[in-house]
Scaffold this motif. Sequence first.
Motif, PDB file in Angstrom:
ATOM      1  N   VAL A 143      -8.677   5.391  -5.091  1.00 55.12           N
ATOM      2  CA  VAL A 143      -7.910   4.167  -4.836  1.00 55.12           C
ATOM      3  C   VAL A 143      -7.741   3.405  -6.145  1.00 55.12           C
ATOM      4  O   VAL A 143      -8.690   3.259  -6.915  1.00 55.12           O
ATOM      5  CB  VAL A 143      -8.629   3.264  -3.807  1.00 55.12           C
ATOM      6  N   SER A 200     -10.384   1.016   5.663  1.00 54.97           N
ATOM      7  CA  SER A 200      -9.685   1.869   6.625  1.00 54.97           C
ATOM      8  C   SER A 200      -9.211   3.188   6.011  1.00 54.97           C
ATOM      9  O   SER A 200      -8.762   4.075   6.734  1.00 54.97           O
ATOM     10  CB  SER A 200      -8.473   1.131   7.207  1.00 54.97           C
ATOM     11  N   LEU A 201      -9.332   3.338   4.687  1.00 53.83           N
ATOM     12  CA  LEU A 201      -8.870   4.539   4.002  1.00 53.83           C
ATOM     13  C   LEU A 201      -9.959   5.601   4.003  1.00 53.83           C
ATOM     14  O   LEU A 201     -11.137   5.284   4.147  1.00 53.83           O
ATOM     15  CB  LEU A 201      -8.476   4.188   2.556  1.00 53.83           C
ATOM     16  N   HIS A 232       0.848  -1.192   0.000  1.00 55.16           N
ATOM     17  CA  HIS A 232       0.000   0.000   0.000  1.00 55.16           C
ATOM     18  C   HIS A 232       0.883   1.241   0.000  1.00 55.16           C
ATOM     19  O   HIS A 232       1.686   1.447   0.915  1.00 55.16           O
ATOM     20  CB  HIS A 232      -0.903  -0.009   1.243  1.00 55.16           C
ATOM     21  N   HIS A 275      -4.284   6.476  -3.280  1.00 49.99           N
ATOM     22  CA  HIS A 275      -3.868   5.247  -2.611  1.00 49.99           C
ATOM     23  C   HIS A 275      -3.696   4.154  -3.660  1.00 49.99           C
ATOM     24  O   HIS A 275      -4.649   3.834  -4.390  1.00 49.99           O
ATOM     25  CB  HIS A 275      -4.891   4.835  -1.557  1.00 49.99           C
ATOM     26  N   VAL A 324       0.972   5.593  -0.632  1.00 50.64           N
ATOM     27  CA  VAL A 324       0.207   6.833  -0.714  1.00 50.64           C
ATOM     28  C   VAL A 324       0.983   7.800  -1.594  1.00 50.64           C
ATOM     29  O   VAL A 324       2.140   8.130  -1.302  1.00 50.64           O
ATOM     30  CB  VAL A 324      -0.030   7.452   0.676  1.00 50.64           C
ATOM     31  N   GLU A 374      -4.301  13.130  -2.676  1.00 48.07           N
ATOM     32  CA  GLU A 374      -3.615  11.863  -2.470  1.00 48.07           C
ATOM     33  C   GLU A 374      -4.288  10.751  -3.268  1.00 48.07           C
ATOM     34  O   GLU A 374      -5.498  10.762  -3.473  1.00 48.07           O
ATOM     35  CB  GLU A 374      -3.613  11.482  -0.988  1.00 48.07           C
ATOM     36  N   ALA A 409     -11.077   9.333  -0.790  1.00 46.72           N
ATOM     37  CA  ALA A 409      -9.763   9.230  -1.434  1.00 46.72           C
ATOM     38  C   ALA A 409      -9.826   8.280  -2.623  1.00 46.72           C
ATOM     39  O   ALA A 409     -10.380   7.173  -2.518  1.00 46.72           O
ATOM     40  CB  ALA A 409      -8.719   8.740  -0.438  1.00 46.72           C
ATOM     41  N   ILE A 418      -8.939  -1.366   2.515  1.00 43.52           N
ATOM     42  CA  ILE A 418      -9.592  -0.278   1.777  1.00 43.52           C
ATOM     43  C   ILE A 418     -10.623   0.434   2.646  1.00 43.52           C
ATOM     44  O   ILE A 418     -10.754   1.656   2.598  1.00 43.52           O
ATOM     45  CB  ILE A 418     -10.226  -0.821   0.484  1.00 43.52           C
TER      46      ILE A 418
END
Length: 245
Positions: free
Chosen positions: A162, A155-156, A117, A129, A119, A127, A160, A153
């Motif tokens: 991804v 937890s993001l 993972h 991910h 960033v 940002e 954001a 995912i």
Amino acid sequence: MQLTVLTVNLHKGFGFLNRRFILHELREAVRAVSADVVFLQEVLGEHELHAARIPAWPQAPHYEFLADSLWSDFAYGRNAVYPQGHHGNALLSKFAITHHRNHDVSIEGPERRGLLHSVLRLAEGRELHAICVHLGLRESHRQRQVERLCQLIDSLPADAPVVVAGDFNDWRQRAHRLLSRCAGLEEVFVHARGAAARTFPARWPLLALDRIYVRGASVRQPIVLPRRPWSHLSDHAPLAAEIRL
């Protein structure tokens, strides 16, 4: 904002059936795509025996050799470790990588797997991910690893963007529904063409093992890569796509 992503299983830098070291050819093929972000699986970080016997073996780790001057930042997640060295997943990026972590999702036995993972810092402080994936060969292992991916995912930050890409080894294509339901991911080739792209074996692709999933981004179009030289550079055909954030 539009960017190009590429995913490819490097097969540790050796061609089909491990007969020839072709990392230099792989580097030229990867550079020719000129992707902004490159997801790599089966990347050798170190191998003492190969380094001693192969004249063209690079002094730098393979992910750094591939990054060269085209990708300013790179991250590496070591998965498998053995007496001669180690290999894992890697990410090459034209954007700054502000943080990266390799999540060990190995289940049991000798097969080691990870989720890398990273960033990435985009323009105006945004940002992205990026998660580089290489899942197990056993279906029971993959199911648990997909659950771990969903937890990561979730937890993001919800807003954001991804991108998840790599070798899922999901030959029965059971991951699509679960990743859509639990993580809101959309596979770019399924979205654009109604079916995942066949990538394995590279010379006569029959199985759709490699994927590019997105969340918080729109798919502009998958990129059709030429059969040559890729068909003899790895056992997996690469995938590329243009996405818009």
